[in-house]
Design a protein around this motif. Structure first.
Motif, PDB file in Angstrom:
ATOM      1  N   GLN A 112       0.837  -1.178   0.201  1.00  0.00           N
ATOM      2  CA  GLN A 112      -0.168  -0.118  -0.087  1.00  0.00           C
ATOM      3  C   GLN A 112       0.834   1.289  -0.008  1.00  0.00           C
ATOM      4  N   ALA A 113       2.077   1.045   0.753  1.00  0.00           N
ATOM      5  CA  ALA A 113       2.837   2.284   0.630  1.00  0.00           C
ATOM      6  C   ALA A 113       3.254   2.536  -0.487  1.00  0.00           C
ATOM      7  N   ARG A 114       3.869   1.505  -1.153  1.00  0.00           N
ATOM      8  CA  ARG A 114       4.630   1.557  -2.460  1.00  0.00           C
ATOM      9  C   ARG A 114       3.699   2.085  -3.522  1.00  0.00           C
ATOM     10  N   ALA A 115       2.514   1.860  -3.316  1.00  0.00           N
ATOM     11  CA  ALA A 115       1.315   2.256  -4.555  1.00  0.00           C
ATOM     12  C   ALA A 115       1.142   3.591  -4.416  1.00  0.00           C
ATOM     13  N   LYS A 116       1.392   4.347  -3.396  1.00  0.00           N
ATOM     14  CA  LYS A 116       1.123   5.615  -3.200  1.00  0.00           C
ATOM     15  C   LYS A 116       2.213   6.748  -4.127  1.00  0.00           C
ATOM     16  N   PRO A 117       2.087   7.702  -4.643  1.00  0.00           N
ATOM     17  CA  PRO A 117       3.211   8.595  -5.047  1.00  0.00           C
ATOM     18  C   PRO A 117       4.511   8.825  -3.976  1.00  0.00           C
ATOM     19  N   THR A 118       5.427   8.552  -4.772  1.00  0.00           N
ATOM     20  CA  THR A 118       6.537   8.775  -3.750  1.00  0.00           C
ATOM     21  C   THR A 118       6.486  10.334  -3.154  1.00  0.00           C
ATOM     22  N   PRO A 119       6.569  10.525  -1.855  1.00  0.00           N
ATOM     23  CA  PRO A 119       6.473  12.053  -1.454  1.00  0.00           C
ATOM     24  C   PRO A 119       8.038  12.542  -1.610  1.00  0.00           C
ATOM     25  N   ARG A 120       8.109  13.757  -1.996  1.00  0.00           N
ATOM     26  CA  ARG A 120       9.258  14.485  -2.197  1.00  0.00           C
ATOM     27  C   ARG A 120       9.466  15.456  -1.342  1.00  0.00           C
ATOM     28  N   ARG A 121      10.675  15.966  -1.000  1.00  0.00           N
ATOM     29  CA  ARG A 121      11.037  17.195  -0.438  1.00  0.00           C
ATOM     30  C   ARG A 121      10.347  18.473  -0.920  1.00  0.00           C
ATOM     31  N   PRO A 122       9.520  19.288  -0.015  1.00  0.00           N
ATOM     32  CA  PRO A 122       9.127  20.643  -0.337  1.00  0.00           C
ATOM     33  C   PRO A 122       9.952  21.249  -1.170  1.00  0.00           C
ATOM     34  N   GLU A 123       9.769  21.972  -2.428  1.00  0.00           N
ATOM     35  CA  GLU A 123      10.483  22.968  -2.824  1.00  0.00           C
ATOM     36  C   GLU A 123      10.784  24.197  -1.973  1.00  0.00           C
ATOM     37  N   GLY A 124      12.018  24.882  -2.235  1.00  0.00           N
ATOM     38  CA  GLY A 124      12.368  25.835  -1.672  1.00  0.00           C
ATOM     39  C   GLY A 124      13.790  25.911  -1.003  1.00  0.00           C
ATOM     40  N   GLU A 125      14.455  26.748  -0.804  1.00  0.00           N
ATOM     41  CA  GLU A 125      15.687  26.632  -0.231  1.00  0.00           C
ATOM     42  C   GLU A 125      15.872  26.303   1.306  1.00  0.00           C
ATOM     43  N   LEU A 126      16.641  25.676   1.764  1.00  0.00           N
ATOM     44  CA  LEU A 126      17.027  25.439   3.305  1.00  0.00           C
ATOM     45  C   LEU A 126      17.620  26.708   3.806  1.00  0.00           C
ATOM     46  N   ARG A 127      17.448  27.028   4.914  1.00  0.00           N
ATOM     47  CA  ARG A 127      18.077  28.124   5.523  1.00  0.00           C
ATOM     48  C   ARG A 127      19.097  27.694   6.447  1.00  0.00           C
ATOM     49  N   LEU A 128      20.410  27.907   6.032  1.00  0.00           N
ATOM     50  CA  LEU A 128      21.487  27.556   7.019  1.00  0.00           C
ATOM     51  C   LEU A 128      21.326  28.431   8.059  1.00  0.00           C
ATOM     52  N   SER A 129      21.926  27.980   9.257  1.00  0.00           N
ATOM     53  CA  SER A 129      21.881  28.778  10.475  1.00  0.00           C
ATOM     54  C   SER A 129      23.039  30.124  10.414  1.00  0.00           C
ATOM     55  N   MET A 130      22.573  31.298  10.676  1.00  0.00           N
ATOM     56  CA  MET A 130      23.157  32.548  10.201  1.00  0.00           C
ATOM     57  C   MET A 130      24.108  32.591  11.593  1.00  0.00           C
ATOM     58  N   GLU A 131      23.714  32.342  12.665  1.00  0.00           N
ATOM     59  CA  GLU A 131      24.350  32.352  13.945  1.00  0.00           C
ATOM     60  C   GLU A 131      25.528  31.518  13.964  1.00  0.00           C
ATOM     61  N   GLY A 132      25.441  30.239  13.404  1.00  0.00           N
ATOM     62  CA  GLY A 132      26.680  29.382  13.332  1.00  0.00           C
ATOM     63  C   GLY A 132      27.686  29.848  12.355  1.00  0.00           C
ATOM     64  N   ALA A 133      27.182  30.328  11.197  1.00  0.00           N
ATOM     65  CA  ALA A 133      28.267  30.991  10.278  1.00  0.00           C
ATOM     66  C   ALA A 133      28.936  32.135  10.840  1.00  0.00           C
ATOM     67  N   ALA A 134      28.396  32.892  11.860  1.00  0.00           N
ATOM     68  CA  ALA A 134      29.017  34.156  12.319  1.00  0.00           C
ATOM     69  C   ALA A 134      29.715  33.730  13.575  1.00  0.00           C
ATOM     70  N   ARG A 135      29.776  32.715  14.234  1.00  0.00           N
ATOM     71  CA  ARG A 135      30.443  32.143  15.501  1.00  0.00           C
ATOM     72  C   ARG A 135      32.049  32.256  15.238  1.00  0.00           C
ATOM     73  N   ILE A 136      32.685  32.802  15.997  1.00  0.00           N
ATOM     74  CA  ILE A 136      34.171  32.672  16.050  1.00  0.00           C
ATOM     75  C   ILE A 136      34.666  31.621  16.889  1.00  0.00           C
ATOM     76  N   PRO A 137      35.203  30.562  16.241  1.00  0.00           N
ATOM     77  CA  PRO A 137      35.828  29.433  17.100  1.00  0.00           C
ATOM     78  C   PRO A 137      36.735  29.794  18.161  1.00  0.00           C
ATOM     79  N   ALA A 138      36.563  29.060  19.330  1.00  0.00           N
ATOM     80  CA  ALA A 138      37.327  29.143  20.319  1.00  0.00           C
ATOM     81  C   ALA A 138      38.462  27.997  20.538  1.00  0.00           C
ATOM     82  N   THR A 139      39.081  28.014  19.511  1.00  0.00           N
ATOM     83  CA  THR A 139      40.435  27.023  19.349  1.00  0.00           C
ATOM     84  C   THR A 139      41.332  27.392  20.282  1.00  0.00           C
ATOM     85  N   VAL A 140      42.216  26.509  20.800  1.00  0.00           N
ATOM     86  CA  VAL A 140      43.226  26.477  21.674  1.00  0.00           C
ATOM     87  C   VAL A 140      44.461  27.250  20.806  1.00  0.00           C
TER      88      VAL A 140
END
Length: 350
Positions: free
Chosen positions: A184-212
């Protein structure tokens, strides 16, 4: 052993997508529990003040922590879509970290069958999990590749053995649905990821690493201090419970041998978690990793009496001045064999 469906039919389901029901709240004690399971004692995973000093809003989750919500979310896929196999063997894992995950985060987990490749008569199946936070931004993406094995080479006794010892309500080989439900599951149309770009974390991109160390202190070829890790059967049982990975090849001698293994072996994800901790102990900041990829080439045998040992070593492979990042090669050996065929991590530096 008969299969519910022909294994190659799974390739027609590539792109199958769904969002796991509910959300996963990252708990402070669950972080500590998981850090203990992968023997990662970096203070940011244990002490809130230490995490705050590194710039985190709460206790920091180890890099491979996302395998916990992924394990639960992927179960439906392996019950209704990736079926027809008698066994799965993990072969490759990639973690992409866009923002470090901390206690209190609420994660939404997406599941997508992103690839099925046939090589040497076997199917390499890749599942992609995308984790978004309360703000709807992507904080982590994880790609898991397993080899699906069906028919020849699988001892038919293994299914019966597993059914008799597994936790109730869990089926590690999929097939938890009836043939009619799968049809029954296979008989249904294969669900696909909704269209639209995924938003990457802006906070993560702005973070300055605290490496030693700063980026200017790095040199190509620099070696990381060697780490020797030991794992016992108790460690494997503990990791099974903490992670939700109850595959008995990691704690039952008979099932391990029915699966064609010489003895009980350590979880591939456990060896990766140990490797992630090995790197963060050197860099000083577990959240500075942006990518961690491991191709498994062998396994760690864990003897009932003597346990198992893994030696981790690493070397700086390349430097990117524009991104202020370094790629580090990681080597993991157990019993004189390399268990990581290829492993690299990308780290951003201050």
């Amino acid at each position: 052993m008969s299969s519910v469906v022909d294994a190659p039919d799974v390739a027609s389901q590539v792109g199958h997508y769904y969002q796991a029901e509910g959300t996963y709240e990252v708990g402070r004690e669950k972080i500590r529990e998981y850090a203990r399971a992968v023997q990662d004692y970096h203070p940011a995973h244990w002490d809130e003040d230490a995490a705050t000093k590194l710039g985190y809003a709460g206790l920091l989750a180890p890099l491979t922590f996302v395998s916990i919500p992924a394990m639960a979310a992927n179960r439906l896929l392996f019950e209704t879509v990736v079926v027809g196999y008698d066994m799965f063997v993990q072969t490759e894992q990639v973690f992409e970290q866009y923002k470090p995950i901390v206690a209190g985060d609420v994660l939404i987990t997406d599941v997508e069958l992103s690839s099925v490749r046939r090589i040497a008569g076997k199917d390499l199946i890749t599942v992609t999990n995308t984790f978004t936070d309360q703000a709807g931004e992507v904080v982590h993406v994880m790609h898991t590749t397993v080899v699906g094995i069906a028919g020849e080479g699988v001892d038919p006794e293994i299914t019966r053995a597993v059914e008799n010892i597994m936790v109730h309500g869990v089926n590690i080989f999929g097939g938890g649905r009836t043939p009619e439900e799968i049809a029954q599951a296979r008989a249904k149309p294969t669900p696909r990821r909704p269209e639209g770009e995924l938003r990457l974390s802006m906070e993560g991109a702005a973070r300055i690493p605290a490496t030693v160390m700063s980026f200017e202190e790095l040199t190509v070829g620099a070696e990381l201090p060697i780490r020797n890790a030991r794992v016992s059967r108790g460690d494997l049982v503990n990791y099974s419970g903490v992670s939700g990975d109850g595959n008995p090849i990691h704690w039952d001698d008979r099932v391990a041998r029915l699966a064609g293994l010489p003895d009980v072996i350590a979880h591939g994800m456990l060896t990766m978690g140990l490797g992630a901790g090995f790197v963060s102990a050197w860099s000083g900041d577990p959240g500075a990793v942006t990518r961690y990829g491991v191709r498994l080439s062998n396994y760690t045998v864990v003897d009932a009496k003597s346990g198992g040992e893994i030696e981790y070593s690493g070397r700086v492979k390349s430097l990117d001045p524009a991104a202020r990042s370094a790629v580090v090669n990681i080597v993991a050996k157990s019993g004189g064999r390399k268990i990581f065929g290829l492993a690299t991590t990308t780290i951003q530096f201050s």
